[in-house]
Design an enzyme around this catalytic site. Structure first.
Site, PDB file in Angstrom:
ATOM      1  N   ASP A  85       0.867  -1.169   0.000  1.00 27.25           N
ATOM      2  CA  ASP A  85       0.000   0.000   0.000  1.00 27.25           C
ATOM      3  C   ASP A  85       0.909   1.225   0.000  1.00 27.25           C
ATOM      4  O   ASP A  85       2.051   1.170   0.450  1.00 27.25           O
ATOM      5  CB  ASP A  85      -0.908  -0.044   1.243  1.00 27.25           C
ATOM      6  CG  ASP A  85      -2.059   0.942   1.112  1.00 27.25           C
ATOM      7  OD1 ASP A  85      -2.168   1.599   0.065  1.00 27.25           O
ATOM      8  OD2 ASP A  85      -2.842   1.057   2.071  1.00 27.25           O
ATOM      9  N   ASP A 120      -2.811   7.784  -3.754  1.00 29.78           N
ATOM     10  CA  ASP A 120      -4.062   8.501  -4.003  1.00 29.78           C
ATOM     11  C   ASP A 120      -4.390   9.400  -2.810  1.00 29.78           C
ATOM     12  O   ASP A 120      -3.657   9.416  -1.823  1.00 29.78           O
ATOM     13  CB  ASP A 120      -5.202   7.508  -4.255  1.00 29.78           C
ATOM     14  CG  ASP A 120      -5.329   6.479  -3.139  1.00 29.78           C
ATOM     15  OD1 ASP A 120      -4.305   6.169  -2.497  1.00 29.78           O
ATOM     16  OD2 ASP A 120      -6.441   5.991  -2.899  1.00 29.78           O
ATOM     17  N   CYS A 272     -15.279 -23.210  17.219  1.00 25.70           N
ATOM     18  CA  CYS A 272     -14.366 -23.306  16.079  1.00 25.70           C
ATOM     19  C   CYS A 272     -13.455 -24.521  16.232  1.00 25.70           C
ATOM     20  O   CYS A 272     -13.025 -24.847  17.328  1.00 25.70           O
ATOM     21  CB  CYS A 272     -13.540 -22.029  16.008  1.00 25.70           C
ATOM     22  SG  CYS A 272     -12.270 -22.052  14.737  1.00 25.70           S
ATOM     23  N   CYS A 274     -10.598 -24.813  14.307  1.00 19.41           N
ATOM     24  CA  CYS A 274      -9.311 -24.514  13.664  1.00 19.41           C
ATOM     25  C   CYS A 274      -8.194 -25.060  14.552  1.00 19.41           C
ATOM     26  O   CYS A 274      -8.422 -25.328  15.732  1.00 19.41           O
ATOM     27  CB  CYS A 274      -9.176 -23.013  13.416  1.00 19.41           C
ATOM     28  SG  CYS A 274      -8.599 -22.066  14.831  1.00 19.41           S
ATOM     29  N   CYS A 277      -7.929 -23.593  18.097  1.00 22.35           N
ATOM     30  CA  CYS A 277      -9.086 -23.663  18.995  1.00 22.35           C
ATOM     31  C   CYS A 277      -9.458 -25.087  19.380  1.00 22.35           C
ATOM     32  O   CYS A 277     -10.059 -25.311  20.427  1.00 22.35           O
ATOM     33  CB  CYS A 277     -10.310 -23.031  18.340  1.00 22.35           C
ATOM     34  SG  CYS A 277     -10.137 -21.269  18.053  1.00 22.35           S
TER      35      CYS A 277
END
Ligand SMILES: [Zn+2]
Length: 527
Positions: A85, A120, A272, A274, A277
């Site tokens: 960025d 920008d 969860c 995952c 977890c």
């Protein structure tokens, strides 16, 4: 640059973006990494399937002041695709940045980024229309200067669209950027809208930008990182996101789920599964509030984001993205509001939704009435009955599909299907009037939906049947009544048609051959 699209649903798509460092699947979220504070290693990214990350070129430059630029892949110890960025967000936060647009382009080239953003000027949330206009014009000026100084064409350059909440400015900005050759287009400054849950405005902004941008290029939404929004954003045509939310949330003990955010301190069990977890309890994360526990929460948050992206890709493959939006819209009132706003743009979604899908669709009540397939059906309906025949035979469209194969009414439908004076039309609770000509078009016969509904739902649907029949201006209507919905249709037709032109036969009592005889008798009587 290559962006290949492999599947579409609504404005959402599954694709692959190739950079000089590799390819990655879209929709994708670039996890934003702090170049000076690395908490996750590349083994972790590999395991989750993260093949592209992002970092801030401006912070990198500022942190290494006076030193020679180093390949960003080396700095991050990450061999895959790296996006950088430009520091625009820092402009939004602090008002100015101590580098010129040309410098930041040159710097991104020197550090060998794969995807670079020009510097920008973000419009922000609170800009008035004249400030918004200026940010759009200034961003365009900077885009032109950047395109002049860019020397490396092996980098994918991102053209940011600005305009903030001023939709006409967003559209103007998108039109201007579309004239300039960027590999990727992006929409800026939605972060505050997301933080304040003004998802309705966000939806309008995305649509305003998408309308004016080339559809063959990837579309990036800056700063979106909460998985609850992913299905909506993808459905609107966002291919890419970037966010540091997974890490910032973790620092505040916030646990991301696809339905919302939970506070670790309020939780007793993890649902969860995952890797971090699955064997743990929230208190394990809490009691050792050390670096390791922090990392576990960061990891869980990223697992959640990426499992949601996988789920979305599967939904697109199955043609069930709309169903996913309906489901998610019930997770929070703000998401319901978001969904309602998406519904207002369903005409645009309809144009990019495949005409035929690998699976049928689910009709879940009035929330499904805005889905593209229903709009498409409504537009076909008027022209579907080519020959204006004298009589309409109105048969029940029940659970068995296609409706003309319903064992109870099959012989009746077959007898009159090619009759020169009779049009056959079914009354369906999902679709309203279904002329036999449309009975087998996708997804009429492939839709799963309820067989019955409350009195007001039946009445509302019966009204659409009546309106359709009135537009055919028949000499006579023969209704075969079946069940509560049939009675609702009868009530509506009785209001719309004179007694002598409406014949009602009870399908629950009469056998098929008796029905056929009664209908033939009616035709003779009215001939
Ligand atoms: Zn987890």
């Amino acid at each position: 640059m290559s962006f290949q699209v492999h599947g579409k649903d609504l404005l959402g798509r599954i694709g692959t973006i190739k950079t000089k460092s590799g390819a990655f699947a879209t929709p994708h979220m670039f996890p934003v990494l702090d170049p000076h504070h690395r908490i996750l290693g590349r083994e972790f990214f590999d395991r989750v399937g993260i093949q592209a990350v992002m970092t801030n070129a401006y912070l990198l430059k500022r942190g290494l002041q006076g030193l020679d630029p180093v390949d960003v892949h080396r700095t991050l110890d990450y061999p895959g695709s790296v996006a950088t960025d430009s520091g625009a967000y820092q402009i939004l936060e602090y008002g100015h940045v101590g580098v010129t647009p040309e410098e930041i382009v040159g710097y991104q080239e020197k550090i060998n980024t794969d995807i670079g953003v020009i510097l920008d000027v973000p419009t922000g949330f609170r800009s008035d229309p004249s400030r918004a206009r200026w940010t759009v014009d200034e961003t365009v000026r900077r885009a032109d200067r950047a395109l002049e100084v860019i020397t490396r064409r092996d980098i994918l350059w991102v053209g940011p669209v600005q305009g903030g909440v001023h939709l006409e400015e967003v559209e103007r900005s998108a039109r201007q950027m579309a004239k300039r050759d960027f590999a990727i287009y992006a929409l800026g400054s939605p972060t505050e809208l997301m933080e304040t849950q003004r998802y309705d405005v966000l939806v309008d902004m995305i649509i305003a930008a998408k309308k004016a941008l080339p559809s063959g290029r990837p579309f990036h939404l800056f700063g979106a990182g909460h998985p609850v929004l992913f299905p909506f954003l993808v459905a609107l045509g966002c291919d890419l996101f970037d966010s540091a939310a997974y890490a910032l949330y973790a620092r505040a003990g916030r646990y991301l789920t696809s339905e919302g955010t939970l506070l670790l301190g309020d939780m007793v069990e993890f649902a969860c599964t995952c890797p971090v977890c699955v064997d743990a309890k929230p208190k394990d994360f809490m009691t050792s509030r050390d670096k390791e526990a922090d990392t576990r929460l960061v990891q869980h948050n990223l697992w959640t984001c990426f499992s949601e992206l996988r789920r979305i890709r599967e939904a697109i493959r199955r043609g069930r993205l709309w169903e996913m939006l309906e489901l998610r819209s019930h997770a929070h009132p703000a998401l319901k509001q978001c969904f309602d706003r998406v519904c207002q743009h369903s005409g645009m979604l309809e144009r990019s939704t495949p005409a035929v899908k690998p699976h049928g669709i689910f009709y879940l009540g009035s929330s499904s009435d805005s889905r593209p397939e229903k709009l498409r059906f409504a537009s076909r309906l008027t022209g579907s009955v080519e020959v204006r025949r004298k009589f309409v035979l109105v048969l029940p469209g029940r659970w068995r599909r296609p409706y003309h194969e319903d064992p109870r009414y099959e012989s009746v439908a077959k007898t009159f299907d090619d009759h020169p004076k009779v049009s056959v039309c079914f009354y369906s609770l999902i679709w309203g009037p279904v002329p036999i000509e449309l009975d087998e078009t996708f997804p009429i016969a492939q839709t799963e939906g309820p067989d019955t509904g409350g009195p007001s739902a039946l009445r509302e649907r019966a009204r659409t049947v009546s309106e359709f029949l009135q537009n055919l201006h028949p000499k006579g209507v023969i209704l075969v009544l079946d069940g509560p919905y049939g009675r609702a249709v009868k009530a509506e037709l009785s209001k719309a048609f004179a007694k002598r032109s409406l014949t009602v036969l009870n399908g629950e009592l009469l056998k098929p051959d008796t029905l056929v005889k009664s209908i033939e008798k009616e035709l003779v009587r009215n001939a």
